[in-house]
Motif scaffolding. Structure first.
Motif, PDB file in Angstrom:
ATOM      1  N   PRO A 188      -6.123  -5.395-138.759  1.00 58.67           N
ATOM      2  CA  PRO A 188      -6.367  -6.393-138.031  1.00 58.67           C
ATOM      3  C   PRO A 188      -5.971  -6.319-136.455  1.00 58.67           C
ATOM      4  O   PRO A 188      -5.065  -5.221-136.338  1.00 58.67           O
ATOM      5  CB  PRO A 188      -5.346  -7.325-138.778  1.00 58.67           C
ATOM      6  N   LEU A 189      -6.671  -6.892-135.757  1.00 58.63           N
ATOM      7  CA  LEU A 189      -6.227  -6.773-134.172  1.00 58.63           C
ATOM      8  C   LEU A 189      -4.907  -7.489-134.038  1.00 58.63           C
ATOM      9  O   LEU A 189      -4.682  -8.651-134.402  1.00 58.63           O
ATOM     10  CB  LEU A 189      -7.381  -7.191-133.304  1.00 58.63           C
ATOM     11  N   PRO A 190      -4.057  -6.948-133.374  1.00 62.25           N
ATOM     12  CA  PRO A 190      -2.916  -7.744-132.738  1.00 62.25           C
ATOM     13  C   PRO A 190      -3.028  -8.902-131.988  1.00 62.25           C
ATOM     14  O   PRO A 190      -4.165  -9.087-131.456  1.00 62.25           O
ATOM     15  CB  PRO A 190      -2.102  -6.746-132.121  1.00 62.25           C
ATOM     16  N   ASP A 191      -2.310  -9.847-131.836  1.00 56.42           N
ATOM     17  CA  ASP A 191      -2.304 -11.110-130.981  1.00 56.42           C
ATOM     18  C   ASP A 191      -1.777 -10.644-129.587  1.00 56.42           C
ATOM     19  O   ASP A 191      -0.639 -10.363-129.252  1.00 56.42           O
ATOM     20  CB  ASP A 191      -1.399 -12.079-131.508  1.00 56.42           C
ATOM     21  N   CYS A 192      -3.059 -10.565-128.643  1.00 52.45           N
ATOM     22  CA  CYS A 192      -2.679 -10.028-127.243  1.00 52.45           C
ATOM     23  C   CYS A 192      -3.000 -11.240-126.458  1.00 52.45           C
ATOM     24  O   CYS A 192      -3.475 -11.013-125.058  1.00 52.45           O
ATOM     25  CB  CYS A 192      -3.585  -8.950-127.144  1.00 52.45           C
TER      26      CYS A 192
END
Length: 250
Positions: free
Chosen positions: A240-244
């Protein structure tokens, strides 16, 4: 010998890559400006639909020149401060199966600062099928948040009167398959030092000259591999992509 030749040819074969779409002059003044590949084989245009509330991404087999689009796809308009533009295209050799990338740019103003960010949405156009959105990822972000409200604040901040947030990403295609495997790499940093939009910067100890450096955000500096899931008809990441969202305009 045959195996060596095959390996050499495979290594020498060019990998698919996204081609940048370049704007071309409109036929008449006031018309939407299409963007095309260098050879004008494919062109794309984003127009507002008849409701004046939504935008349509149109793909043309060649330049528009009054002809009907080969395919059209309704795209989310997002925030009113944002606008879409055709960005890149990826094509299968000898085929009308293409992937078109549309970039959405968002801007926002804050008290004493502002920011912008962009996202890329990939849409696959296959003859005889409904166009499909197959991926959306953040591509850039640049924000400045005011941190000084008086002389005392300026002293505490050592003259660095804005918190700055920078985000940049690259999306590349690899392999011979279509849709190809995609690699995504992002970098993120803040200034001065490690700052957060969830914290009051003035509540921290006074800054020193050595604190006035960029700090890499390891959580949002990532590499991911996306592969196309034929069942889902979309790209899936290996993690998963991190919350940026701290680096982007909502």
């Amino acid at each position: 010998m045959f195996l060596l030749l095959a390996a050499f040819l495979a290594a020498a074969a060019p990998s698919p890559d996204f081609e940048t779409l370049e704007p071309v002059p409109a036929a008449t003044q006031g018309e939407a400006i299409p963007a095309c590949t260098a050879d004008r084989r494919w062109c794309a245009l984003i127009e507002t639909d008849e409701t004046q509330e939504r935008q349509v991404l149109r793909l043309y087999d060649g330049t528009p020149d009054g002809r009907a689009p080969a395919a059209s796809h309704l795209i989310d308009n997002g925030a009113s401060e944002g606008f879409w533009k055709p960005g890149v295209i990826l094509r299968r050799a000898g085929s009308d199966d293409v992937i078109l990338g549309a970039d959405m740019e968002l801007q926002a103003m804050y008290s004493g600062g502002g920011g912008m960010s962009s996202y890329r949405t990939l849409v696959r156009f296959t003859p005889g099928e409904t166009p499909q959105e197959i991926l959306t990822v953040p591509m850039s972000g640049s924000l400045m948040i005011r941190a000084c409200f008086g002389e005392e604040d300026m002293k505490q901040r050592a003259g660095a009167c804005h918190d700055e947030y920078e985000f940049a990403a690259e999306l590349k295609a690899e392999g011979d398959a279509f849709p190809p495997r995609l690699t995504y790499a992002s970098t993120a940093a803040t200034f001065p030092g490690r700052v957060s939009r969830d914290e009051d910067s003035l509540a921290k100890p006074p800054l020193k000259p050595e604190d006035l450096v960029k700090a890499v955000d390891a959580e949002c500096t990532v590499q991911r591999v996306f592969t196309f899931d034929r069942a889902a008809k979309a790209y899936v990441a290996d993690a998963p992509l991190p919350d940026c969202s701290a680096y982007t305009v909502p």
